[in-house]
Design an enzyme around this catalytic site. Structure first.
Site, PDB file in Angstrom:
ATOM      1  N   ALA A  52      -1.299  11.209 -12.877  1.00  0.00           N
ATOM      2  CA  ALA A  52      -0.524  10.730 -11.733  1.00  0.00           C
ATOM      3  C   ALA A  52      -1.467  10.214 -10.658  1.00  0.00           C
ATOM      4  O   ALA A  52      -2.632  10.598 -10.591  1.00  0.00           O
ATOM      5  CB  ALA A  52       0.345  11.852 -11.169  1.00  0.00           C
ATOM      6  N   ASP A  53      -0.933   9.337  -9.830  1.00  0.00           N
ATOM      7  CA  ASP A  53      -1.660   8.868  -8.660  1.00  0.00           C
ATOM      8  C   ASP A  53      -0.653   8.642  -7.547  1.00  0.00           C
ATOM      9  O   ASP A  53       0.401   8.047  -7.771  1.00  0.00           O
ATOM     10  CB  ASP A  53      -2.430   7.573  -8.943  1.00  0.00           C
ATOM     11  CG  ASP A  53      -3.416   7.288  -7.826  1.00  0.00           C
ATOM     12  OD1 ASP A  53      -4.447   7.998  -7.764  1.00  0.00           O
ATOM     13  OD2 ASP A  53      -3.152   6.398  -7.015  1.00  0.00           O
ATOM     14  N   THR A  54      -0.991   9.128  -6.357  1.00  0.00           N
ATOM     15  CA  THR A  54      -0.091   9.044  -5.213  1.00  0.00           C
ATOM     16  C   THR A  54      -0.681   8.147  -4.138  1.00  0.00           C
ATOM     17  O   THR A  54      -1.869   8.237  -3.842  1.00  0.00           O
ATOM     18  CB  THR A  54       0.186  10.452  -4.647  1.00  0.00           C
ATOM     19  OG1 THR A  54       0.770  11.248  -5.676  1.00  0.00           O
ATOM     20  CG2 THR A  54       1.114  10.400  -3.453  1.00  0.00           C
TER      21      THR A  54
END
Length: 171
Positions: A52-54
């Site tokens: 994931a990347d935010t």
């Protein structure tokens, strides 16, 4: 993941987290998450890889992780009293089959007005330096949030509903 009852083994990777230019934030976040998943797939044989990347987005600009305390102060001053978007790209890579599934999840966060003293105290504690947008809702910055629309786990960095959907699709 543990609280959600999802068995996992953390495996950090070192990849370039710079968002690709010209993509909307959701697609950019998915692309960075895919980089992470592919990097791990090169190291690990088979299995399901979740990455994931935010990104924090204000006025159409992606606010990354601040490199310096001054940049953290600047980001927090800009977020003060305003609504911004938190976009997380989630990728599930089935390394055995080469199948990639992804989702982009967006939440809206409104900060109350922050005083210069609050910002200084928060930055001095070091928490904002490794967080997109210079804050972590799971830490002291939770007190900055006046309103949250959407998934709280997304703002923390891993939207659990989307993760469950991806895992169900993968069987």
């Amino acid at each position: 993941l543990e609280r959600a009852g999802i068995e996992h083994r953390p495996a950090p990777v070192d990849v370039d987290e710079t968002p690709p230019e010209g993509l909307p934030p959701g697609r950019a976040a998915v692309e960075v998450a895919a980089r992470k998943a592919r990097a791990l797939a090169e190291r690990e044989a088979g299995g399901l890889i979740l990455a994931a990347d935010t990104m924090v987005v204000l006025d159409g600009e992606i606010l990354g992780k601040p490199a310096t305390p001054e940049r953290a102060r600047e980001m927090l001053r800009r977020l003060s009293g305003r609504t911004h978007r938190v976009v997380t790209g989630v990728v599930l890579l089935d390394a055995r089959r080469g199948v990639v599934r992804s989702r982009a999840v967006e939440s809206r966060v409104t900060f109350r007005e922050l005083s210069p003293r609050e910002i200084e105290r928060y930055v001095a504690g070091g928490e904002p330096l490794d967080k997109a947008g210079a804050y972590g809702i799971q830490g002291e910055a939770e007190a900055f949030v006046a309103r949250l629309e959407g998934s709280r786990s997304n703002v923390v960095g891993l939207p659990l509903a989307a993760v469950r959907e991806l895992l169900e699709e993968a069987g």
